[in-house]
Design an enzyme around this catalytic site. Structure first.
Site, PDB file in Angstrom:
ATOM      1  N   HIS A 198       0.823  -1.220   0.000  1.00 17.67           N
ATOM      2  CA  HIS A 198       0.000   0.000   0.000  1.00 17.67           C
ATOM      3  C   HIS A 198       0.850   1.260   0.000  1.00 17.67           C
ATOM      4  O   HIS A 198       1.910   1.326   0.626  1.00 17.67           O
ATOM      5  CB  HIS A 198      -1.055  -0.011   1.110  1.00 17.67           C
ATOM      6  CG  HIS A 198      -0.552   0.109   2.515  1.00 17.67           C
ATOM      7  ND1 HIS A 198      -0.347   1.323   3.122  1.00 17.67           N
ATOM      8  CD2 HIS A 198      -0.246  -0.827   3.441  1.00 17.67           C
ATOM      9  CE1 HIS A 198       0.055   1.121   4.372  1.00 17.67           C
ATOM     10  NE2 HIS A 198       0.131  -0.173   4.591  1.00 17.67           N
TER      11      HIS A 198
ATOM     12  N   ASP B  69       5.702   2.087   6.862  1.00 17.82           N
ATOM     13  CA  ASP B  69       4.429   1.379   6.662  1.00 17.82           C
ATOM     14  C   ASP B  69       3.643   2.152   5.606  1.00 17.82           C
ATOM     15  O   ASP B  69       3.023   3.143   5.931  1.00 17.82           O
ATOM     16  CB  ASP B  69       3.684   1.311   8.002  1.00 17.82           C
ATOM     17  CG  ASP B  69       2.314   0.674   7.898  1.00 17.82           C
ATOM     18  OD1 ASP B  69       1.974   0.155   6.830  1.00 17.82           O
ATOM     19  OD2 ASP B  69       1.584   0.730   8.907  1.00 17.82           O
TER      20      ASP B  69
ATOM     21  N   GLU C 150      -5.183   1.749   2.451  1.00 15.63           N
ATOM     22  CA  GLU C 150      -5.122   0.587   3.346  1.00 15.63           C
ATOM     23  C   GLU C 150      -5.456   1.007   4.762  1.00 15.63           C
ATOM     24  O   GLU C 150      -6.175   0.321   5.478  1.00 15.63           O
ATOM     25  CB  GLU C 150      -3.722  -0.043   3.292  1.00 15.63           C
ATOM     26  CG  GLU C 150      -3.638  -1.416   3.952  1.00 15.63           C
ATOM     27  CD  GLU C 150      -3.242  -1.407   5.426  1.00 15.63           C
ATOM     28  OE1 GLU C 150      -3.292  -2.465   6.058  1.00 15.63           O
ATOM     29  OE2 GLU C 150      -2.906  -0.328   5.968  1.00 15.63           O
ATOM     30  N   GLU C 151      -4.924   2.166   5.163  1.00 17.94           N
ATOM     31  CA  GLU C 151      -4.999   2.574   6.571  1.00 17.94           C
ATOM     32  C   GLU C 151      -6.413   2.972   7.005  1.00 17.94           C
ATOM     33  O   GLU C 151      -6.660   3.153   8.195  1.00 17.94           O
ATOM     34  CB  GLU C 151      -4.019   3.731   6.845  1.00 17.94           C
ATOM     35  CG  GLU C 151      -2.548   3.397   6.598  1.00 17.94           C
ATOM     36  CD  GLU C 151      -1.957   2.391   7.579  1.00 17.94           C
ATOM     37  OE1 GLU C 151      -2.678   1.962   8.498  1.00 17.94           O
ATOM     38  OE2 GLU C 151      -0.776   2.036   7.408  1.00 17.94           O
TER      39      GLU C 151
ATOM     40  N   HIS D 282       3.046   3.762  12.866  1.00 16.99           N
ATOM     41  CA  HIS D 282       1.956   4.737  12.980  1.00 16.99           C
ATOM     42  C   HIS D 282       2.377   5.946  13.812  1.00 16.99           C
ATOM     43  O   HIS D 282       1.557   6.535  14.503  1.00 16.99           O
ATOM     44  CB  HIS D 282       0.692   4.096  13.564  1.00 16.99           C
ATOM     45  CG  HIS D 282       0.044   3.124  12.625  1.00 16.99           C
ATOM     46  ND1 HIS D 282      -1.301   2.841  12.654  1.00 16.99           N
ATOM     47  CD2 HIS D 282       0.540   2.382  11.598  1.00 16.99           C
ATOM     48  CE1 HIS D 282      -1.586   1.951  11.708  1.00 16.99           C
ATOM     49  NE2 HIS D 282      -0.473   1.655  11.064  1.00 16.99           N
TER      50      HIS D 282
END
Lengths: 346, 360
Positions: A63, A169, A198-199, A313
């Site tokens: 992603h 990420d 995606e998140e 994150h």
């Protein structure tokens, strides 16, 4: 070696605003793939032609989006109200440097001086404000629009055997997938998807899988790691993954039970090639694009290979360069011997 | 050379120099003050003391300007399994350090950060972890960390200064490098103006752990009068105008038991003359600044305090308005240039005069 990774990590791309990353992906795909398209949601889809040994339709996804924030409005003092895009822990935000809006205006997230603020526990994100140096609501309204993206202002650094940066990420997965695409052909046509959103709920992957309709799918991800010294009175958090232990193969997470045939194939390939690897412990939260892909159409056997990253994150995560290199190495090894037989049920 | 305030402040703030470890910032200040003072020396504790002689008759009066140069910081308390546990040097707010990048000043400088558990494994998001549960991660294997980092090494936040819109600057350590810059501005302006009094600029050490530098400096200098310069709380989200001062509305002049009331009055008069906007900072007790120690040095020193409003004090993202810094420098220079050789007489308590008359 980490140049592409740096470029990708320093680009901004919160969910729904992946344009800057998309442009980089398209640039690096050039000359290595066919049928490049940007789908209705903004994911980049392309096909890397294989040798034709097997007709298996194989999908590989990483992603493009990152966790960040969004401008929600302005206070009369010119400060900016904001909200999280994706899973953010508001405790890490005060004192953080950010870049606001399409022009990436520098700003800081405020926090009252400790002298006036003892005993304060967490401050909900809707009470935090970003200061970009404007002092009137009208001025802020001129500079920015509600809905504008906010990203962490985090430089990418190589710390020896590890890297520190924002958005590992899943730019780490994107960079691995680019490496695989730029290398030798596989026995099958590889359908790659650099997905959006995606998140915020695996949205891009779902649509991408709907178009590709793969027989089998691999997701290149990052995964949580918290192998710090532990409090003996609390449950051990180091079990999820260990930094430097090799890429993590997911057996089950909150979004999917990995296909055991693919897990077995990945493990055998890693062992045969002497590539370090580990299993992501199922005890912890988290999900990936595979959670959407394995449910697409009539169902898609799927597996995840993820780089352990500490402090996901947040404004900075730390990842092992060796783990990241082994992510591509492991998938390359597994794909070289991937055919219908792997999916045969005994 | 003309002084570029923003450049000067950015250089000052970039220096990693927590209490007791002020060397890197002292070197920068030494360079900035060298051409602007007659004499520079570093005392036993590390205070940098600059003397700019006045033109008044001997014995000349002297005014001490005190700006502490140390910043709040951290110190390595334990190295375990390649991770670093810290203790604080000064008023550290560990809440705001979660996930923040830091520099560990070991055998070489290592980039790292305060690790925050990601939402996936965080035990609670309702409260902050205790300082003891926070570890600095430098991304290196345990044996390498043990070889490079020792208990007692210092740690500073890795937060480069960021110019914001308008006249605003965000940086670490603006508390109290902004005050150092105020003194630089003042010395710079006085280089072009006549002043009767000797001016003694002090970049003091160890304010954040108890004003120990100012204590020793005031003793040595034995000034006739002193003014400390420090950050004040600014109005910001969570700090109303009942607690803080507006950025951009000018420096503050503090008022209360820590300050000589007639000196406060004279500072306001100077601000009026110079048409510099100032704010009154009522301070009912301990000012939390070097002024507190200076006032009671030796036989007592008439003391004042100029504040510069600051948002997010003691975080890696302190914010000031550069115009407030400039105004504080102009105010000090104008005040000092206007000091008559016998100014001290005007600080005599009015009651003393009446009792003298009565005696006569």
């Amino acid at each position: 070696m980490t140049d592409v990774l740096r470029e990708l990590c320093e680009a901004g791309g919160i969910s729904g605003d992946e344009g800057e990353v998309r442009a980089l992906i398209l640039k690096h795909l050039e000359g290595h793939v066919e049928d490049v398209r940007i789908d209705a949601l903004g994911s980049v889809l392309a096909v890397k032609r294989g040798t034709g040994t097997t007709g298996l339709r194989v999908m590989a996804a990483a992603h493009m989006d990152e966790v960040g924030m969004m401008v929600m409005g302005f206070d009369s003092d010119g400060t900016i109200r904001f909200s999280a895009v994706g899973g953010l822990d508001a405790r890490i935000l005060p004192g953080t440097r950010v870049l606001v809006g399409p022009d990436r205006i520098p700003g800081v997230i405020g926090w009252p001086p400790v002298h006036l603020n003892r005993g304060q526990e967490t401050m909900p994100i809707d009470r935090l404000r970003i200061d970009i140096g404007l002092t009137k609501r009208e001025a802020a309204q001129k500079a920015l629009t509600p809905g504008d993206p906010i990203i962490f202002a985090s430089a990418f650094e190589v710390l020896g055997p590890t890297v520190r940066g924002k958005a590992l990420d899943d730019r780490a997965g994107c960079a691995s997938l680019l490496k695989l695409v730029q290398g030798d052909p596989f026995p099958f046509d590889l359908h790659v998807a650099f997905t959006v959103q995606e998140e915020v709920g695996l949205r891009g992957a779902r649509a991408a899988a709907g178009r590709i309709r793969p027989d089998v799918a691999f997701v290149l991800e990052t995964t949580a790691c918290h192998d710090l010294p532990q409090d003996p009175d609390e449950p051990d958090q180091t079990t999820i993954t260990r930094l430097g232990g090799g890429p993590a193969i997911t057996v089950v997470d909150r979004s999917m039970v990995s296909d055991p045939r693919l897990v077995r194939h990945l493990v055998r390939s890693a062992e045969a090639a002497g590539i370090p690897h580990q299993f992501r412990s199922p005890q912890h939260a988290g999900g990936t694009d595979a959670g959407a892909i394995h449910r697409a159409g009539a169902g898609v056997p799927s597996a995840v290979v993820a780089n352990p990253c500490r402090y996901l994150h947040g404004p900075y995560a730390i990842m092992s360069i060796a783990d990241w290199e082994n992510q591509a190495a492991l998938l390359r090894a597994a794909w070289q011997t991937l055919d219908e037989n792997v999916l045969t049920r005994r | 050379m003309p002084l570029d305030l923003q450049e000067h402040l950015q250089a000052l703030c970039a220096a990693p120099a927590p209490s007791g470890h002020e060397g890197p910032v002292r070197a920068i200040i030494q360079d900035a003050w060298a051409g602007r003072a007659d004499k520079l020396r570093t005392d036993a504790l590390g205070n940098l003391i600059a003397v700019k002689r006045g033109s008044g008759p001997e014995p000349r009066r002297s005014i001490m300007l005190c700006a502490h140069m140390d910043e709040i910081g951290l110190i390595v308390a334990e190295v375990r399994e390649g991770f670093i546990r810290t203790a604080s040097l000064g008023g550290i707010d560990y809440r705001v350090l979660l996930a923040q990048p830091v520099l560990v000043h070991g055998r070489r400088t290592l980039k790292g950060l305060f690790g925050a558990a990601p939402p996936h494994v965080a035990r609670s998001r309702d409260k902050y972890p205790a300082a003891d549960d926070l570890w600095v991660d430098v991304g290196l294997p345990a044996d390498e960390v043990s070889a490079l980092v020792r208990v007692g090494d210092i740690i500073t936040v890795d937060a480069p200064a960021v110019p914001l819109k308008g006249d605003y600057l965000a940086a670490k350590s603006l508390d109290n490098r902004l005050a150092v810059a105020v003194v630089t501005l003042c010395l710079d302006e006085l280089a072009r103006r006549d002043h009767a009094w000797d001016v003694v600029g002090v970049a003091a050490v160890q304010e954040e752990v108890g004003s120990y530098g100012a204590l020793a400096a005031a003793y040595q200098i034995a000034p006739d009068m002193a003014i400390a310069i420090d950050g004040s709380w600014g109005v910001q989200t969570g700090v109303g105008d009942d607690e803080g001062f507006r950025l951009g509305d000018g420096p503050t002049i503090a008022r209360g038991p820590n300050f000589h009331p007639l000196l406060v009055k004279a500072l306001h008069a100077a601000a009026d003359d110079l048409e510099i906007e100032v704010q009154i900072e009522p301070t009912p007790g301990h000012s939390g600044t070097d002024a507190w120690e200076i006032q009671v040095s030796r036989e007592g020193v008439p003391t004042g305090l100029i504040g510069v409003p600051m948002r997010n004090m003691h975080t890696p993202a302190e914010v000031v308005n550069l115009r407030d810094v400039t105004r504080a420098g102009r105010l000090l220079a104008g005040f000092i240039a206007g000091l008559a050789p016998d100014f001290l007489d005007s600080l005599a308590w009015p009651e003393a005069a009446t009792s003298k008359e009565r005696d006569a």
